[in-house]
Each structure stands twice: as C-alpha cells, then as structure tokens.
Design an enzyme around this catalytic site. Sequence first.
Site, short mmCIF file in Angstrom:
data_model
loop_
_atom_site.label_atom_id
_atom_site.label_comp_id
_atom_site.label_asym_id
_atom_site.label_seq_id
_atom_site.Cartn_x
_atom_site.Cartn_y
_atom_site.Cartn_z
N GLU A 33 -9.40 63.64 28.48
CA GLU A 33 -9.75 64.71 29.40
C GLU A 33 -9.83 66.06 28.67
OE1 GLU A 33 -7.93 66.35 33.69
OE2 GLU A 33 -6.82 64.93 32.43
N LYS B 111 -13.97 65.67 38.05
CA LYS B 111 -12.69 65.22 38.59
C LYS B 111 -12.62 65.59 40.07
CE LYS B 111 -7.78 65.52 37.25
NZ LYS B 111 -6.88 66.11 36.23
N CYS C 185 -8.14 61.17 35.08
CA CYS C 185 -6.69 61.34 35.17
C CYS C 185 -6.14 61.22 36.59
CB CYS C 185 -6.30 62.69 34.54
SG CYS C 185 -4.53 62.78 34.13
#
Length: 641
Positions: free
Chosen positions: A46, A115, A175
């Site tokens: 990330e 994300k 994540c």
Amino acid sequence: MKDGFIRVASATPKVQVADPAYNREEMEKIRSKAADLQVKVLVFPELCLTAYTCGDLFLQDTLLREARRQLSLFVRSSTGSDMLIFVGLPWERDGQLYNCMAAVQNGRLLGLIPKLHIPNYSEFYEARHFHGGNETPVPVMYEDADNQIYEVPMGSRLLFSCLENPALVVAGEICEDLWNAAPPSTAHAMAGATLIVNASASDENTGKSTYRRDLVKGQSARLVCGYVYASAGEGESSTDLVFGGHNVIAENGILLAQSRLFTTGLLTAEIDLGRLHSERRRIGTFPLGQGKGYVTVPFSQKQEELTLARFVDPAPFVPADEKERARRCEEILSIQAMGLKKRMEHTRCRNAVVGISGGLDSTLALLVTVRAFDLLGLPRGNITTVTMPCFGTTDRTYENACALIRYLGTEFREVDIREAVRLHFRDIGHDGKTLDVTYENSQARERTQVLMDIANQSGGMVVGTGDMSELALGWATYNGDHMSMYGVNASVPKTLVRHLVRYYADTCEEQGLAAALCDVLDTPVSPELLPPSDGEISQKTEDLVGPYELHDFFLYYMLRFGYEPAKIFRLACLAFAGVYESETIKKWLLTFYRRFFSQQFKRSCLPDGPRVGSVAVSPRGDLRMPSDACGRLWLEQAERL
C-alpha cells in the site's frame, strides 16, 4: 499457463519515506527478479511509491506530483513485459485524495483501484488525508511518460481478465478493506474473480501476524480463490509504528507461502487456477455471475510452461503433520464407529459378524466394530469374528487374526472352507489346479456366504471390510468381499487405512494388541487366494495392480478436482520424484484408468457405508457414474504422455 498454474508474487521493497524516485528504483529491481522467476502477477504494498507513513506530506503537491511522475516512469519501464503489476500510490481526483492501487502491464496503466474503507482509529488515521473510494468505475485521465494522455477506469469494481487464460481474473482490495465486515473481495469473487490481490500496510504487534495470516487464508477459503497479500516493511517511519513486511499467499484456505517478519524482497508461489475453477464448478451454491457494476479490463499474457516449485503431497489423503494426522485418525475412527452404531440402533441389531484375515482392511473393520459396540454398551462377545482359512492362508496372517480376536475379546469362530470350495470346484467342473480367476473368486464368494449365513444364525449384521482404493480399482470379487450389510471402510483409501491401524496401535494400552497390530502393518497386502510359496505370501496385490500410494494419488486428483490425466501425471512425477520413474507412473496411471472405468458396475451396487472425507465412491451421491461409461478420452490422453 500449462495445466492452469500461474506464479504470483508479493513484494516488500525497502522504501524511503516521501522519496518516490528511490522507491521506484527499488521496485524495478524486484520486478526484474520476478520476471526471471516467471512471475505473472506481482503485488507491491500500500502506497509503496511514496511510503505509507508520509503523514501530512500527502497534502503536499510536490509529493503527489512526483508520485504521478514516478508511476509513469515505472509504467514505461514495464514495456515488453506481460507481468500484471499492482503498485500503491496516492491519487488525486476532483480535488480529493484517494489511496489507490495502480494496475500496470506492458507499458500501459490498465486501471486504478481505490481503497473503500478508510480507517480513522488511533494507529491509522488515514481519514485525515484520504477519502473512501468509489465502487463503480469512472474514467480518469492519465498522462504517461511520453506525454500521451488516455483514459483509464478508476473504481473498486474492476476485473482484469486474461485473454489467453479465461481462468485468470484478477481483482483487488486494499488493507482495511479485508478487515471490513463485508470485504470488497466477496463481491469480486461473486463477479468471477479467481485471484484477489491486496496492497497493505499493516503494522506489527504481538500476535497480529497470526491473525493476519488466518484472515487471508480464511478469505481465500470462503471465496474459493487465490489471495496475494503484500505488506509494507523496512524503511517506513517508525515514529509510532513498526511494519514487518508480512506477505502471505493462500489458495482456497491453504497457506502456500508467507514471509518471515522484518524481511524485504520477493515471496512467490504457484496458484492452481484449474483447481479453483474445478472447485467452484463442483460447489453448486457458489454465487457466481453477479458482476453488476463491474468493468472488465482485458490483458494479454504469453502462455508458457512453468517449472513448478510448488509442493505436491504424495499422500493427499494423509496429513503430513503428526499431530494433525493423529487428530484426523481419531475423527475418522469416530465417524466410522458412529455410522455403524446408528445402523445397529436402527435395525435393533445386537450382534455383528466380521471376517478377519489378519490383513489391514479386516483389522480396521474389527477395530471400528469394537468401538461401535463399546459406544452402544454391548458386550464385545456379541461380535462374531470369523477366520476362514483356505488355500492361500499363511501361518502369519492366521496367527495375527487369532491374536487380534483374543486381545479384543470378541467371539472366535473358525470355518475352514477348503473342503467346501473343493466341492464347489467339482460341482462346476473346475480341476482345482488351474490358478485362474475362478479359483480365486470361488474362495472369496464362499467366505461371504459363510459370513452371511452366520449373521442369519445370530441375528447379526455382516460388517464389510473392503476399502475405497480397492473399490476404485474394482479389486474386489463381485458378490464376494464386495458385499456386506454395512461397509465401514468404503470411503477410506488404502494409504489411510494403514495410518488408522498405526494410530490405534500407538494409542492402545494393551501391549499384546499393539504388537499384533504392528505385525499386521508389516504384512504385505494380499487377498491370499493363491497357495503360499514356502509358507510365505505369494500373491501381493501391489505387484498386480500397482502401488496403492500411486492409485490413491490418481484417485484423489481425478475425483476431488477433476484433473485431466496429463495434469495428474505431471503432479505425480513431481510428488514421487526419486521414488518412481515417469515410465512407471504412466504404466500404473493407464492401469488406474482402465480399471476405474471398467469396474464401475461394482461400485454401482455398493452397500451403505459412512463417508469420512471429501472423496468417496458411493453411487448414492459421491460418484454418480454410469457403469457403461467409456474411458477412451482419458486413456488416449494418458497414452500420449
């Protein structure tokens, strides 16, 4: 890729905070190594292009502009490579900042995955800088290193589909998305994704790596997919947190590889897309075809043979770990015993009849019957254990049979069938000297008749002894040992029978019983239907039909995953390297297919028996196969190997 295998990798480069040029160079070094290893999908952590821990520097135009520029250089340097690469970086759109993963291949930016779930708790306060991304893709403009501008889709609902390999469909999440109650990867898999990639920056604290590993494994199991997880590591700021670079690769609940904590570099594994495809096809409830709102981005990859580094277990029915094997053995013995217990309760039967030869299968059947009677609270003396010596019986197997009966406390009954078989030979005009199939099967059918009649005398139930491997090969006499009133071993493969008996020997408290079981384990597998040679067993099953460890391997991959003969052969050569030559494996693979197809009629009328594993041959659900199915396609492919 050949046989559905594709090599994937997660990578943790050493980064410098807020230095995209340095980070790009480190990533390119790793990409070069990955290319040498035939990696086709590579995932970086990330925000790795800037580093994850830039804090308020993410609000600086200088950093954002440089991140874009270094991405364009990375994209251009990928020209000529068909590797699909995922790179984390911040991306500004319409005045808002998004935590994104860029999909790069062969000099092109294919798409941007934002994300969705932005954490705002103590250790991760991304909400200060980033907004949650959009699901439905929208077009954004991208300027490459040569000042060419083109549109790319940006949204979480992107599927990257390989034109040459339809089984490879890649989607991503970042994540925190995985930690959410409804991870985006669930929708991705339902839309057809077979490989999920995750660019992450997960800090380390005590015990977290175990939780993280199990989370990735669990998600890959729920979604029947491959999962590649790459996490930030060395070089990230340690002001408040330390990042361990914990990378994980899993496939349908199986951990294929994980990196050691606090290391950098490349972690690779091979994903078996064919296995995933087969499993989804088998599971009728897997909710595929729900791709509403998704955009599919095609990409091209050269299909080349991959030199497999993946571990292939030569004994897929038997856990390699000793503790897990012991747990599995106890569980299987309980399943077998509980199945028999229920059948006896239902029929109000208080007696059982077991033919005991001193071999592995009949020993296991007797041990299971004893356990069932103990559960029922019935005396073991209600189990009539019958030895039926004939022309092939040896002193060793006879004495072992008698010892087992004595130590287990069951009723002993001996019926010498020699004279009955000789009379039968006279009745049908057999000379009793020609050692043909009639000579052998007459003994097997006489034994079954004796057992059935003794069961009638005692109001008992004949407990079958034949195992699944014998049934798969048809290595059973039709209406002989093929038949019983309840077959407790019907779904237990031969390789596992041995370990079940070994487990019983290791855990029983009676030393005499343990010694007898150990000698049974050391005795060659044989039906003992031909006269012994100098008092020793002359008829060894594996000399005739082949090694059971090979046949069980073939059976597992054929029935469990529907693999073709060529793929099974390839895996067998890898699993049994140094044990069997490829010519030997091919020989017994052909034997397996010939017998498997020609002997289905025996499996079509099997007695009931408990299923203990994911592979079974019961005609009532596990293997609904016509008895006259033609095996030509399978045999021709095997012949060409």
